[in-house]
Design an enzyme around this catalytic site. Sequence first.
Site, PDB file in Angstrom:
ATOM      1  N   GLU A   9       0.301  -1.620  -0.154  1.00  0.00           N
ATOM      2  CA  GLU A   9      -0.104   0.045  -0.089  1.00  0.00           C
ATOM      3  C   GLU A   9       0.714   1.142   0.286  1.00  0.00           C
ATOM      4  OE1 GLU A   9      -3.549   1.713   2.250  1.00  0.00           O
ATOM      5  OE2 GLU A   9      -3.421  -0.230   2.471  1.00  0.00           O
ATOM      6  N   ASP A 105      -2.587  -2.893   3.292  1.00  0.00           N
ATOM      7  CA  ASP A 105      -3.113  -3.475   4.859  1.00  0.00           C
ATOM      8  C   ASP A 105      -4.620  -3.952   4.780  1.00  0.00           C
ATOM      9  OD1 ASP A 105      -1.725  -1.083   5.434  1.00  0.00           O
ATOM     10  OD2 ASP A 105      -2.704   0.499   5.918  1.00  0.00           O
ATOM     11  N   TYR A 310       0.374  -2.519  13.929  1.00  0.00           N
ATOM     12  CA  TYR A 310      -0.886  -2.160  12.556  1.00  0.00           C
ATOM     13  C   TYR A 310      -1.341  -0.987  13.796  1.00  0.00           C
ATOM     14  CZ  TYR A 310      -4.272  -1.124   9.337  1.00  0.00           C
ATOM     15  OH  TYR A 310      -5.295  -0.372   8.192  1.00  0.00           O
TER      16      TYR A 310
END
Length: 719
Positions: A9, A105, A310
């Site tokens: 990403e 993601d 994350y």
Amino acid sequence: MSKSLVLAEKPSVARDIARVLGCTKKGNGFLEGPKYIVTWALGHLVTHADPEGYGSEYKEWKLEHLPIIPDPFKLTPIRQTTKQFNAVKAQLKRNDVKDIIIATDAGREGELVARWILEQAKSKKPIHRLWISSVTDKAIKDGFNQLKPGRAYENLYAAAVARAEADWVVGINATRALTVKYNAQLSTGRVQTPTLAMIAEREKQINTFKPKAYFGMQAITEKATFTWQDKEGQTRSFDQASIEIRLEKLDSNHAGTITEVKATPKSQPAPHLFDLTELQKEAHRRWSWSAKETLSTLQGLYERHKVVTYPRTDSKHLTSDMASTLIDRIKAVDIAPFRKATNQLLRSGAVKPQKGVIDDKRVSDHHAIIPTEETPILQNLTDKEKRLYELIVNRFLAVFFEAFRYDQLTADLKIGEETFQAKGRAVTDEGWKKVYGTDEEATQTLPAFEKGQQLPVRAVTMTEGKTKPPARFNEGTLLAAMENPAQFMQGESKALIKTIGETGGLGTVATRADVIERLFKSFVLEKRGNDIFTTSKGRQLLELVPEDLKSPALTAQWEQGLTKIANGTMKKEAFMKDMIAFSKQAVTEIKTDDKKFKHDNVTGKTCPDCGKLLLEVNGKRGKMNVCQDRECGYRRSISRLTNARCPVCKKKLELRGEGDGQIFVCSCGHREKLSAFEKRRANSKGKGAGKRDVQQYLKKQDEPENTAMADALKKLFDK
């Protein structure tokens, strides 16, 4: 030799993956190795076409064109990132690329980023999915050893597309209808408008609040102060006469008897691990950081330093397969700021988190934010990154300690017919609070009273106060309300209220910060200190938008549908049929409404571009003049609040003017030219900010983005 193309990403994540996979050869927008080619997006590279993409007639904003219902929806590369899209497309078309590994993601929007690129590039090659929650070398290696088949995420992709199409249909049509009808820059969306409505509702509660006086009593002794309680345990009464009568009866009593002494054992487990919203709330509480500020700092810790997991997670729990990694994470933070706690844990031999931390059922896409197995180089972190990292690590370490235990101490004092009570506590085991240092409340001890003890009373006095209205929202409390808006859903079904609780409230952890920023930048909200207020424009907007768009129930209904699509129990087409019907109804309501919109912030100055009168608006960081004509888009900063401090009263200074005429102004009356300020700082021998620091700070100030309507549409809608 055939190769696999990995699509990440962001460039930073792509570089990490490439290093692990041995891809060292640099190309145009990619890195290549013996078995893999790693390329990257820049967030979304592809988006839905604007209305004019469905016909040149839609370039003009006209009510008769509405609603616009694309069939089918068209995708288009985002103009600013077309170069990278073409670079990714070139790699997708390579003959030696046999399959594609999606490494965006791990979530609904990440799936959309990758699949839209593949669709726009017309790629039909087999797909695999990398699903990881941190970008350490170990996590990447483990992830590539456990790749999932792309077909397992088809329903997730369908839900993401449904969300995007529904936002387009409702947002574009309602916004165009409002903007054209009232000739003002008015935007609406299923998350931003209910958020605005919650703030307005809180303001209404404050403005209509009528304080009530309440009364109580205190008994003052040499050893402690006791607070009166009635038979139900209430410490205050709204009946002043009743308290005065009780007080009068006690006038002749100058002694009391201790009737009961209690020590009740209490325990308090460590707080839950952080999800993004909780971390944003805590950072605002401690340092007044905005939600966006916290997220961008956290993103740096995750992507650049790789020391936290994350960020965009809505879970405060861990999965059972992580249990074996926890000892390595503790060892990774066995450094100066945390060594006292880590040494105690590592010496104990058994490292096990408290009950409830590991719970597979309460983790959806990503687990809680915790440190990775990477040891940070603290000198490489900025001050903000250090503070946020310490917050995360301390919360993580705390869950491995015993509960905080103490005795709740109470002593009841009988004077005449009235009972008074004193409270305190004695800590018996600091438990997890050892991680944070001395407990602030640990000193609330009581003298050693004994049952039956006679106690001289120096005085019994009446106490009084007034009930207070609910507090105004700040960014921390607004995030909490967006996460759990149930109190603003009176009259809605229990099922909808339950759904919005289960789906995380208004917006997602990834989008709430942007939604709040957008409300400020469209001038429907303003800040006064840390408190958030609606503007006249915001209050009028709420009068003009259809009722359904103001309630959090709309998001709950959408999320119910999107969850069903992701689970494979509902077709995307059925969901979109309802969304199109809703959009048509909203446009009809706006078209037929007879309400008016009035600019009440018109200045006497005219726009240099079109000659119309300018409006004065309060941006998040200062005042601006903007053109009232939505098609003009002119705007100019008047003043902005800086972090520079007044030498007289130490408050933040406001910077006004332009160029050489810029001047710092303080509410206390202090005024100072920018040039004089820079000279004073330069002469302070390294203390505070110098000329270069001031210039760099001013460059970093967030200007409200250009909301000329053609540009605004691309960032308008809630995700």
